[in-house]
Design a protein around this motif. Structure first.
Motif, PDB file in Angstrom:
ATOM      1  N   ILE A 217       0.869  -1.191   0.000  1.00  0.00           N
ATOM      2  CA  ILE A 217       0.000   0.000   0.000  1.00  0.00           C
ATOM      3  C   ILE A 217       0.899   1.232   0.000  1.00  0.00           C
ATOM      4  N   PRO A 218       0.750   2.108  -0.995  1.00  0.00           N
ATOM      5  CA  PRO A 218       1.631   3.281  -1.041  1.00  0.00           C
ATOM      6  C   PRO A 218       1.666   4.066   0.275  1.00  0.00           C
ATOM      7  N   ALA A 219       0.583   4.126   0.994  1.00  0.00           N
ATOM      8  CA  ALA A 219       0.574   4.839   2.277  1.00  0.00           C
ATOM      9  C   ALA A 219       1.343   4.067   3.360  1.00  0.00           C
ATOM     10  N   ASN A 220       1.753   2.843   3.051  1.00  0.00           N
ATOM     11  CA  ASN A 220       2.524   1.992   3.951  1.00  0.00           C
ATOM     12  C   ASN A 220       1.794   1.699   5.273  1.00  0.00           C
ATOM     13  N   ARG A 221       0.488   1.651   5.185  1.00  0.00           N
ATOM     14  CA  ARG A 221      -0.317   1.312   6.367  1.00  0.00           C
ATOM     15  C   ARG A 221      -1.709   0.914   5.924  1.00  0.00           C
ATOM     16  N   PHE A 222      -2.424   0.301   6.852  1.00  0.00           N
ATOM     17  CA  PHE A 222      -3.835   0.018   6.591  1.00  0.00           C
ATOM     18  C   PHE A 222      -4.665   1.222   7.027  1.00  0.00           C
ATOM     19  N   GLY A 223      -5.868   1.308   6.502  1.00  0.00           N
ATOM     20  CA  GLY A 223      -6.746   2.401   6.902  1.00  0.00           C
ATOM     21  C   GLY A 223      -7.370   2.128   8.262  1.00  0.00           C
ATOM     22  N   SER A 224      -7.899   3.188   8.876  1.00  0.00           N
ATOM     23  CA  SER A 224      -8.591   3.020  10.163  1.00  0.00           C
ATOM     24  C   SER A 224     -10.079   3.305   9.987  1.00  0.00           C
ATOM     25  N   ALA A 225     -10.868   2.661  10.830  1.00  0.00           N
ATOM     26  CA  ALA A 225     -12.321   2.864  10.765  1.00  0.00           C
ATOM     27  C   ALA A 225     -12.678   4.325  11.031  1.00  0.00           C
ATOM     28  N   GLY A 226     -11.858   4.988  11.847  1.00  0.00           N
ATOM     29  CA  GLY A 226     -12.118   6.402  12.164  1.00  0.00           C
ATOM     30  C   GLY A 226     -12.024   7.273  10.923  1.00  0.00           C
ATOM     31  N   LEU A 249     -13.006   5.756  -3.756  1.00  0.00           N
ATOM     32  CA  LEU A 249     -12.072   4.732  -3.304  1.00  0.00           C
ATOM     33  C   LEU A 249     -11.163   5.291  -2.210  1.00  0.00           C
ATOM     34  N   LEU A 250     -11.184   4.664  -1.059  1.00  0.00           N
ATOM     35  CA  LEU A 250     -10.273   5.042   0.042  1.00  0.00           C
ATOM     36  C   LEU A 250      -9.324   3.883   0.246  1.00  0.00           C
ATOM     37  N   ASP A 251      -8.117   3.984  -0.295  1.00  0.00           N
ATOM     38  CA  ASP A 251      -7.239   2.808  -0.259  1.00  0.00           C
ATOM     39  C   ASP A 251      -5.764   3.125  -0.085  1.00  0.00           C
TER      40      ASP A 251
END
Ligand code: NAD
Length: 259
Positions: A217-226, A249-251
């Motif tokens: 993932i380019p952001a180097n992390r998973f997304g958060s529910a918040g 798309l939020l990815d």
């Protein structure tokens, strides 16, 4: 920014955990009057209490399975005229398409296509009458870029996406918007279960797989529910009235296309 939805009634489906809970919490922070639903009483009640304590919002918790007519009727009995509807349900299981028969397909299509359509059908004329409506369907990044082992999800959600593309244009003139919010990889129970299944079928270590996926993932992390919830709340805002029929798309940049 004041999103202009204080006092609006919001029905948030499948909201005891994960992304649905994130949406419920964000809407509650904006002053929406919430009805949340999920199947398991204990976790649902705990979530409702957590949201009340965190935001002071009015929260009604309904134990219901959103994929059944009875469950949807119970939700609508508690919140018959929502101004905001967040459609969500558990995702279909991963697997090999050779193992799925008609029953599996019908279950997936019922949960991830027909159920949200039935809730929209039951609530949209009220929104039109009040000249305000916001519908957000939680779908999946798999609608835009299919994930091989999630074939049931790829297929069922594409059906919902096609229907919404048409309906959203029919109701836009009444200040009723319908959009789909497409999660990439968000750190929730669902993601953990997907990794566990993938690790098992590949005979690999689940933590190794988790890290490998994170690095992709380019952001180097998973997304958060918040952060998912905050985005959903904006899509439900007064200011978002010109946004309709879209698939957002939020990815973290995972989808590799230019558009
Ligand atoms: P989750 O498992 O963390 O939470 C699911 C929530 O839905 C829980 O509150 C559960 O009780 C409730 N629920 C499930 N089935 C229900 C039903 N039939 N009736 C009422 N409530 C029900 O899952 P999540 O990660 O928050 O995922 C939400 C949706 O987003 C799912 O459809 C999932 O497939 C999709 N999705 C998630 C991700 C991700 O990375 N988390 C990625 C793509 C798509």
């Amino acid at each position: 920014m004041d999103l202009g939805i204080a006092g609006k009634k919001a029905l948030v489906c499948a909201a005891s955990k994960g992304l649905g809970k994130g949406c419920a919490l964000a809407l509650a922070r904006e002053g929406a009057v919430l009805t949340i639903l999920a199947r398991g009483r204990e976790v649902l009640e705990a979530t409702a209490e957590e949201i009340r304590n965190a935001t002071g919002a009015r929260v009604t918790a309904i134990v219901a399975d959103v994929t059944t007519p009875e469950g949807r009727a119970a939700a609508l009995a508690a919140c018959s005229e929502p101004d905001i509807l967040v459609n969500n349900a558990g995702g279909p299981p991963p697997g090999d398409f050779r193992d799925w028969g008609e029953r599996e397909w019908q279950t997936a299509v019922n949960a991830n296509m027909i159920s949200p359509i039935m809730l929209i059908k039951a609530t949209i004329d009220g929104m039109i009458g009040r000249r305000f409506g916001r519908v957000v369907n939680i779908t999946s990044g798999a609608v835009k870029a299919p994930i091989a082992m999630l074939g049931l999800s790829n297929g069922a959600r594409a059906g919902l996406t096609g229907f919404i593309a048409g309906l959203s244009r029919q109701v836009a003139k009444h200040n009723v918007t319908i959009n789909n919010l497409l999660p990439g990889a968000f750190e929730t129970d669902r993601l953990r279960a997907t990794f566990a299944a993938a690790a098992k079928s590949a005979g690999r270590d689940v933590n190794e797989l988790h890290e490998e996926r994170r690095r992709q993932i380019p952001a180097n992390r998973f997304g958060s529910a918040g952060e998912f919830g905050a985005f959903c709340a904006f899509m439900c805002s007064d200011q978002a009235g010109f946004l309709t029929g879209q698939n957002i798309l939020l990815d973290g940049g995972a989808y590799p296309g230019t558009l």
